[in-house]
Design an enzyme around this catalytic site. Structure first.
Site, mmCIF file in Angstrom:
data_model
loop_
_atom_site.group_PDB
_atom_site.id
_atom_site.type_symbol
_atom_site.label_atom_id
_atom_site.label_comp_id
_atom_site.label_asym_id
_atom_site.label_seq_id
_atom_site.Cartn_x
_atom_site.Cartn_y
_atom_site.Cartn_z
ATOM 1 N N ASP A 166 30.386 3.757 -2.858
ATOM 2 C CA ASP A 166 30.024 5.090 -3.337
ATOM 3 C C ASP A 166 30.951 6.099 -2.703
ATOM 4 O O ASP A 166 31.263 6.000 -1.519
ATOM 5 C CB ASP A 166 28.579 5.417 -2.958
ATOM 6 C CG ASP A 166 28.161 6.783 -3.479
ATOM 7 O OD1 ASP A 166 28.510 7.116 -4.629
ATOM 8 O OD2 ASP A 166 27.495 7.518 -2.730
ATOM 9 N N GLU A 250 31.576 3.663 -9.019
ATOM 10 C CA GLU A 250 31.062 4.561 -10.042
ATOM 11 C C GLU A 250 32.131 4.789 -11.094
ATOM 12 O O GLU A 250 33.284 4.988 -10.751
ATOM 13 C CB GLU A 250 30.755 5.923 -9.451
ATOM 14 C CG GLU A 250 29.648 5.963 -8.450
ATOM 15 C CD GLU A 250 29.646 7.321 -7.804
ATOM 16 O OE1 GLU A 250 28.741 8.098 -8.089
ATOM 17 O OE2 GLU A 250 30.577 7.609 -7.044
ATOM 18 N N CYS A 314 15.629 5.052 -5.662
ATOM 19 C CA CYS A 314 15.344 4.371 -4.408
ATOM 20 C C CYS A 314 15.772 2.915 -4.545
ATOM 21 O O CYS A 314 15.385 2.238 -5.487
ATOM 22 C CB CYS A 314 13.854 4.449 -4.105
ATOM 23 S SG CYS A 314 13.376 3.408 -2.712
ATOM 24 N N ASP A 343 24.276 8.184 0.929
ATOM 25 C CA ASP A 343 25.467 7.562 0.332
ATOM 26 C C ASP A 343 25.340 6.041 0.302
ATOM 27 O O ASP A 343 25.756 5.392 -0.656
ATOM 28 C CB ASP A 343 26.727 7.975 1.095
ATOM 29 C CG ASP A 343 27.010 9.468 0.964
ATOM 30 O OD1 ASP A 343 26.640 10.043 -0.085
ATOM 31 O OD2 ASP A 343 27.592 10.060 1.888
HETATM 32 ZN ZN LIG Z 1 11.075 3.801 -2.888
#
Ligand SMILES: [Zn+2]
Length: 383
Positions: A166, A250, A314, A343
């Site tokens: 990232d 990305e 998450c 990050d």
């Molecule tokens: Zn979570």
């Protein structure tokens, strides 16, 4: 050689001007073949242009054609005017055997049309059968020669390890295994010196000798920073290509990221100031160059993933929420309480998506749509 730079710049800027007149509905602007024909006409008419090298001038048109192709391919910004003293250079093609010679361990020689033989410091390996080279002059006045060569691809470690990379905000690069590195900048003492020089420049009288000296000193400092960054990109890309089988990054287009902050006159961008800061960081990190080098060194092993939600998801429970991101640096899941460096959390999401892509590619189905987030058991994930 400065004259060659001037000719290349002149021809390039003419091409920019031709294309700037184009509007939707109009006949397309002249392409490379037509521009070459026009160049021949112009050379017949103007002795000063004719006195230069046709190879240099044609290659400037070729470079422009490539730049437009990159622009339409959405990987680069639209080519713009070249100014004197900035990014000066020209390309030599139709290289014959003997045009590049090694004179000793540290010294080589190239042939430059209308100039003759020019020596250079043989600082790195030069590939066999060179077809073209580019001569450039940086803002500090140093001349370079670069030989077109795609670096050899590095061997796959063969461990099945997937890593997510990232581009961070606080750091240049965060890996899914928790490693974080930043592209080098100037040292504190150098930054202080730069600041002093910039102030000095503001006080120096226009056209004075002192002003020229201060300008040159600033350019040398900036060139030092650029050198360090390029070196960092090479080392980082080599390290990633050697250590990991699949590298997830990305699929962000630097161009789009850097453009959005300003907005348009009708809809001025929101949070312009913060975004401008972020954009500076992105550009400073040399992200585009890093991905490009990765693709050279690890061809077929770089997986570009849609970055949508990677920073808001998450990695522990897959809950997506804007509120998950506590600050630029910290991630705290509002659903499960998972806490991580923001990050690194994003890098792990990228890794998981990339692993999904790699499995699908192996199975023979190319899946372009949404990707399963379940861990893939036949690939070892890092972190
Ligand atoms: Zn979570």
């Amino acid at each position: 050689m400065a004259e060659h730079c001037g000719h290349a710049r002149y021809v390039w800027n003419l091409a920019v001007e031709q294309h700037s007149h184009w509007r939707p509905g109009r006949k397309s602007a002249p392409g490379f073949a037509e521009q070459c024909r026009q160049l021949t006409e112009a050379r017949a008419e103007f002795a000063w242009l004719r006195s230069g090298s046709i190879v240099v001038q044609q290659q400037a048109l070729k470079d422009f054609t490539q730049a437009m192709a990159n622009f339409f391919g959405e990987t680069h910004k639209r080519p713009t005017w070249r100014r004197r003293g900035q990014g000066e250079g020209f390309r030599i093609v139709a290289v014959k055997a003997g045009d590049v010679r090694r004179l000793s361990r540290n010294v080589g020689e190239i042939r430059v049309p209308k100039v003759g033989r020019v020596r250079f410091r043989w600082s790195r390996a030069i590939p066999e059968g060179v077809k073209s080279y580019r001569v450039t002059r940086d803002s500090a006045g140093r001349w370079f020669v670069a030989f077109a060569a795609i670096p050899e691809s590095l061997p796959t470690p063969g461990t099945g390890v997937v890593v997510g990379v990232d581009r961070g905000v606080a750091v240049s690069v965060a890996l899914s295994n928790g490693e974080m590195t930043s592209a080098p900048t100037l040292r504190e003492t150098e930054k202080a010196r730069l600041l002093r020089l910039v102030r000095k420049l503001a006080r120096a009288r226009k056209g004075s000798r002192r002003r020229g000296e201060v300008k040159a000193a600033i350019a040398r400092l900036r060139a030092r920073e650029t050198d360090r960054r390029k070196d960092w990109v090479e080392k980082t890309s080599t390290g990633l290509a050697r250590r990991f089988d699949v590298i997830g990054v990305e699929d962000l287009k630097v161009k789009n990221m850097t453009r959005s902050a300003k907005g348009t006159v009708e809809t001025p961008g929101r949070n312009v100031r913060q975004k401008a800061g972020l954009n500076r960081g992105i550009l400073a990190a040399g992200w585009g160059r890093l991905v490009e080098r990765l693709e050279h060194k690890a061809p077929g092993r770089v997986v570009k993933v849609n970055p949508r939600f990677t920073s808001q998801t998450c990695n522990a429970c897959a809950h997506i929420a804007k509120e998950n991101r506590e600050s630029q640096a910290d991630f705290l899941c509002v659903a499960c309480g998972h806490q991580a460096n923001a990050d690194v959390n994003a890098a792990r999401n990228i890794r998981d998506i990339a692993a999904g892509h790699a499995v699908n590619a192996r199975g023979g189905d190319r899946v372009a749509g949404p990707v399963k987030r379940e861990p893939q058991h036949d690939l070892l994930l890092v972190g």
